[in-house]
Scaffold this motif. Structure first.
Motif, PDB file in Angstrom:
ATOM      1  N   ARG A   6      -4.558   3.431   2.016  1.00 27.36           N
ATOM      2  CA  ARG A   6      -5.761   2.690   1.672  1.00 27.36           C
ATOM      3  C   ARG A   6      -5.472   1.537   0.662  1.00 27.36           C
ATOM      4  NH1 ARG A   6     -10.696   5.077   3.481  1.00 27.36           N
ATOM      5  NH2 ARG A   6     -10.028   7.013   4.147  1.00 27.36           N
ATOM      6  N   ASN A   7      -6.327   0.522   0.851  1.00 25.17           N
ATOM      7  CA  ASN A   7      -6.384  -0.603  -0.163  1.00 25.17           C
ATOM      8  C   ASN A   7      -7.094  -0.553  -1.263  1.00 25.17           C
ATOM      9  OD1 ASN A   7      -6.112  -3.445  -1.055  1.00 25.17           O
ATOM     10  ND2 ASN A   7      -7.581  -4.111   0.245  1.00 25.17           N
ATOM     11  N   VAL A   8      -6.514   0.454  -2.253  1.00 31.30           N
ATOM     12  CA  VAL A   8      -7.177   1.052  -3.375  1.00 31.30           C
ATOM     13  C   VAL A   8      -7.828   0.111  -4.517  1.00 31.30           C
ATOM     14  CG1 VAL A   8      -7.166   2.782  -5.305  1.00 31.30           C
ATOM     15  CG2 VAL A   8      -5.470   2.788  -3.384  1.00 31.30           C
ATOM     16  N   ALA A   9      -8.869   0.036  -4.936  1.00 37.76           N
ATOM     17  CA  ALA A   9      -9.620  -0.966  -5.691  1.00 37.76           C
ATOM     18  C   ALA A   9      -9.233  -0.550  -7.303  1.00 37.76           C
ATOM     19  CB  ALA A   9     -11.013  -0.953  -5.475  1.00 37.76           C
ATOM     20  N   LEU A  10      -9.406  -1.692  -8.171  1.00 37.26           N
ATOM     21  CA  LEU A  10      -8.896  -1.574  -9.302  1.00 37.26           C
ATOM     22  C   LEU A  10      -9.513  -0.251 -10.062  1.00 37.26           C
ATOM     23  CD1 LEU A  10      -7.348  -3.535 -11.165  1.00 37.26           C
ATOM     24  CD2 LEU A  10      -9.267  -4.732 -11.624  1.00 37.26           C
ATOM     25  N   LEU A  11     -10.806   0.083 -10.157  1.00 39.55           N
ATOM     26  CA  LEU A  11     -11.181   1.314 -10.843  1.00 39.55           C
ATOM     27  C   LEU A  11     -10.595   2.380 -10.434  1.00 39.55           C
ATOM     28  CD1 LEU A  11     -15.030   0.230 -11.232  1.00 39.55           C
ATOM     29  CD2 LEU A  11     -13.316  -0.281 -12.724  1.00 39.55           C
ATOM     30  N   LEU A  14       1.830   0.270 -10.550  1.00 39.32           N
ATOM     31  CA  LEU A  14       2.090  -0.980  -9.683  1.00 39.32           C
ATOM     32  C   LEU A  14       3.638  -1.162  -9.688  1.00 39.32           C
ATOM     33  CD1 LEU A  14      -0.708  -3.089 -10.088  1.00 39.32           C
ATOM     34  CD2 LEU A  14      -0.303  -1.583  -8.254  1.00 39.32           C
ATOM     35  N   PHE A  71       2.495   2.092  -3.378  1.00 37.42           N
ATOM     36  CA  PHE A  71       1.573   2.440  -4.299  1.00 37.42           C
ATOM     37  C   PHE A  71       1.263   4.065  -3.923  1.00 37.42           C
ATOM     38  CE2 PHE A  71      -1.938   2.203  -7.082  1.00 37.42           C
ATOM     39  CZ  PHE A  71      -2.893   3.183  -6.970  1.00 37.42           C
ATOM     40  N   ARG A 115      -5.118   7.301 -15.118  1.00 43.28           N
ATOM     41  CA  ARG A 115      -5.634   8.216 -16.383  1.00 43.28           C
ATOM     42  C   ARG A 115      -5.332   9.657 -15.788  1.00 43.28           C
ATOM     43  NH1 ARG A 115     -10.119   4.984 -17.243  1.00 43.28           N
ATOM     44  NH2 ARG A 115     -11.334   6.149 -15.752  1.00 43.28           N
ATOM     45  N   ASN A 160     -14.398  -5.425  -8.509  1.00 41.66           N
ATOM     46  CA  ASN A 160     -13.518  -4.200  -8.300  1.00 41.66           C
ATOM     47  C   ASN A 160     -12.480  -4.669  -7.421  1.00 41.66           C
ATOM     48  OD1 ASN A 160     -12.545  -1.697  -8.740  1.00 41.66           O
ATOM     49  ND2 ASN A 160     -14.078  -0.771  -7.703  1.00 41.66           N
ATOM     50  N   VAL A 161     -11.588  -5.497  -7.824  1.00 47.25           N
ATOM     51  CA  VAL A 161     -10.525  -6.163  -6.775  1.00 47.25           C
ATOM     52  C   VAL A 161      -9.606  -5.068  -6.216  1.00 47.25           C
ATOM     53  CG1 VAL A 161      -8.826  -8.149  -6.618  1.00 47.25           C
ATOM     54  CG2 VAL A 161     -10.580  -8.239  -8.482  1.00 47.25           C
ATOM     55  N   ALA A 162      -9.526  -5.134  -4.982  1.00 48.31           N
ATOM     56  CA  ALA A 162      -8.567  -4.143  -4.199  1.00 48.31           C
ATOM     57  C   ALA A 162      -7.009  -4.605  -4.341  1.00 48.31           C
ATOM     58  CB  ALA A 162      -8.925  -3.912  -2.982  1.00 48.31           C
ATOM     59  N   LEU A 163      -5.946  -3.753  -4.009  1.00 52.74           N
ATOM     60  CA  LEU A 163      -4.937  -3.974  -4.290  1.00 52.74           C
ATOM     61  C   LEU A 163      -4.134  -4.948  -3.468  1.00 52.74           C
ATOM     62  CD1 LEU A 163      -2.701  -1.986  -5.690  1.00 52.74           C
ATOM     63  CD2 LEU A 163      -2.258  -0.605  -3.645  1.00 52.74           C
ATOM     64  N   ALA A 177      -2.253   1.751 -15.844  1.00 54.54           N
ATOM     65  CA  ALA A 177      -2.596   1.383 -14.384  1.00 54.54           C
ATOM     66  C   ALA A 177      -1.301   0.421 -13.971  1.00 54.54           C
ATOM     67  CB  ALA A 177      -3.613   0.349 -14.294  1.00 54.54           C
ATOM     68  N   ARG A 178      -0.587  -0.421 -15.033  1.00 53.77           N
ATOM     69  CA  ARG A 178       0.586  -0.976 -14.808  1.00 53.77           C
ATOM     70  C   ARG A 178       1.750  -0.038 -14.072  1.00 53.77           C
ATOM     71  NH1 ARG A 178       1.839  -5.917 -17.378  1.00 53.77           N
ATOM     72  NH2 ARG A 178       4.004  -5.457 -17.715  1.00 53.77           N
ATOM     73  N   ARG A 227       2.298  -6.073 -11.392  1.00 48.71           N
ATOM     74  CA  ARG A 227       2.281  -5.242 -12.536  1.00 48.71           C
ATOM     75  C   ARG A 227       1.864  -6.292 -13.662  1.00 48.71           C
ATOM     76  NH1 ARG A 227       5.389  -0.559 -13.810  1.00 48.71           N
ATOM     77  NH2 ARG A 227       6.018  -1.496 -15.816  1.00 48.71           N
ATOM     78  N   LEU A 252      -2.094  -6.407 -14.468  1.00 46.36           N
ATOM     79  CA  LEU A 252      -2.520  -5.288 -15.221  1.00 46.36           C
ATOM     80  C   LEU A 252      -2.464  -4.986 -16.620  1.00 46.36           C
ATOM     81  CD1 LEU A 252      -2.685  -2.717 -12.168  1.00 46.36           C
ATOM     82  CD2 LEU A 252      -4.387  -4.445 -12.857  1.00 46.36           C
ATOM     83  N   LEU A 258       0.977  -1.347   0.002  1.00 51.82           N
ATOM     84  CA  LEU A 258       0.046   0.006  -0.074  1.00 51.82           C
ATOM     85  C   LEU A 258       1.060   1.140  -0.191  1.00 51.82           C
ATOM     86  CD1 LEU A 258      -3.063  -0.800   2.459  1.00 51.82           C
ATOM     87  CD2 LEU A 258      -2.619  -1.474   0.307  1.00 51.82           C
ATOM     88  N   ILE A 263      -7.704   2.798  -9.202  1.00 56.02           N
ATOM     89  CA  ILE A 263      -6.218   2.727  -9.679  1.00 56.02           C
ATOM     90  C   ILE A 263      -6.132   3.070 -11.288  1.00 56.02           C
ATOM     91  CG2 ILE A 263      -4.302   1.149 -10.355  1.00 56.02           C
ATOM     92  CD1 ILE A 263      -5.139  -0.685  -8.208  1.00 56.02           C
ATOM     93  N   HIS A 264      -7.301   2.653 -12.021  1.00 57.75           N
ATOM     94  CA  HIS A 264      -7.340   3.028 -13.460  1.00 57.75           C
ATOM     95  C   HIS A 264      -7.710   4.609 -13.369  1.00 57.75           C
ATOM     96  CE1 HIS A 264      -7.004  -0.448 -15.629  1.00 57.75           C
ATOM     97  NE2 HIS A 264      -7.389  -1.056 -14.798  1.00 57.75           N
ATOM     98  N   ARG A 265      -8.444   5.162 -12.634  1.00 58.47           N
ATOM     99  CA  ARG A 265      -9.015   6.528 -12.400  1.00 58.47           C
ATOM    100  C   ARG A 265      -7.513   7.259 -12.311  1.00 58.47           C
ATOM    101  NH1 ARG A 265     -14.524   6.720  -9.040  1.00 58.47           N
ATOM    102  NH2 ARG A 265     -15.733   5.710 -10.634  1.00 58.47           N
TER     103      ARG A 265
END
Lengths: 74, 74
Positions: free
Chosen positions: A52-57, A74, A15, A64, B53-56, A70-71, B71, B74, A12, A59-61
């Motif tokens: 924060r255990n940030v979620a995929l969406l 990480l 990230f 962007r 929506n998987v978290a980190l 997103a890669r 990595r 993603l 975490l 991470i993408h936001r």
């Protein structure tokens, strides 16, 4: 969020540090990044502190908003 | 989980497809992967279907269980 084990805390924190680095490279404030990513400013702050255990969406936001993939986060 | 916009649905679906590809390359069942990652089998199934929506931290657990980096997922 219960205290995660060391390796999870490191994930975490890594990230959050990456987000902060990229944000600063762009000369953005946390508020600027939050606006771009459609997230709350305090949430961006807690992400950067590794809280924060940030979620995929999100991470993408963030990716962007920072102009990376997103890669790259990480 | 409310229906995410198209680009977000694609992001979740791409992640799920990637997990499934890597799992199958290793000849693992969803149950094997779930055991390795310390996740529930039905959760792994819903991830692969792009419904989560998987978290980190779970991204890192899945990556470790698949023998790749976060990595790589993603």
């Amino acid at each position: 969020m219960p205290q995660p084990p060391d390796d999870e805390r490191r994930a975490l924190s890594a990230f959050g540090t990456r987000v902060r680095e990229l944000r600063r490279e762009l000369g953005l404030s946390q508020e600027d990044l939050a606006d771009r990513a459609n997230l709350h400013r305090t949430y961006v702050g807690s992400i950067e502190r590794g809280e924060r255990n940030v979620a995929l969406l999100n991470i993408h936001r963030l990716a962007r908003a920072l102009g990376v993939t997103a890669r790259d986060l990480l």
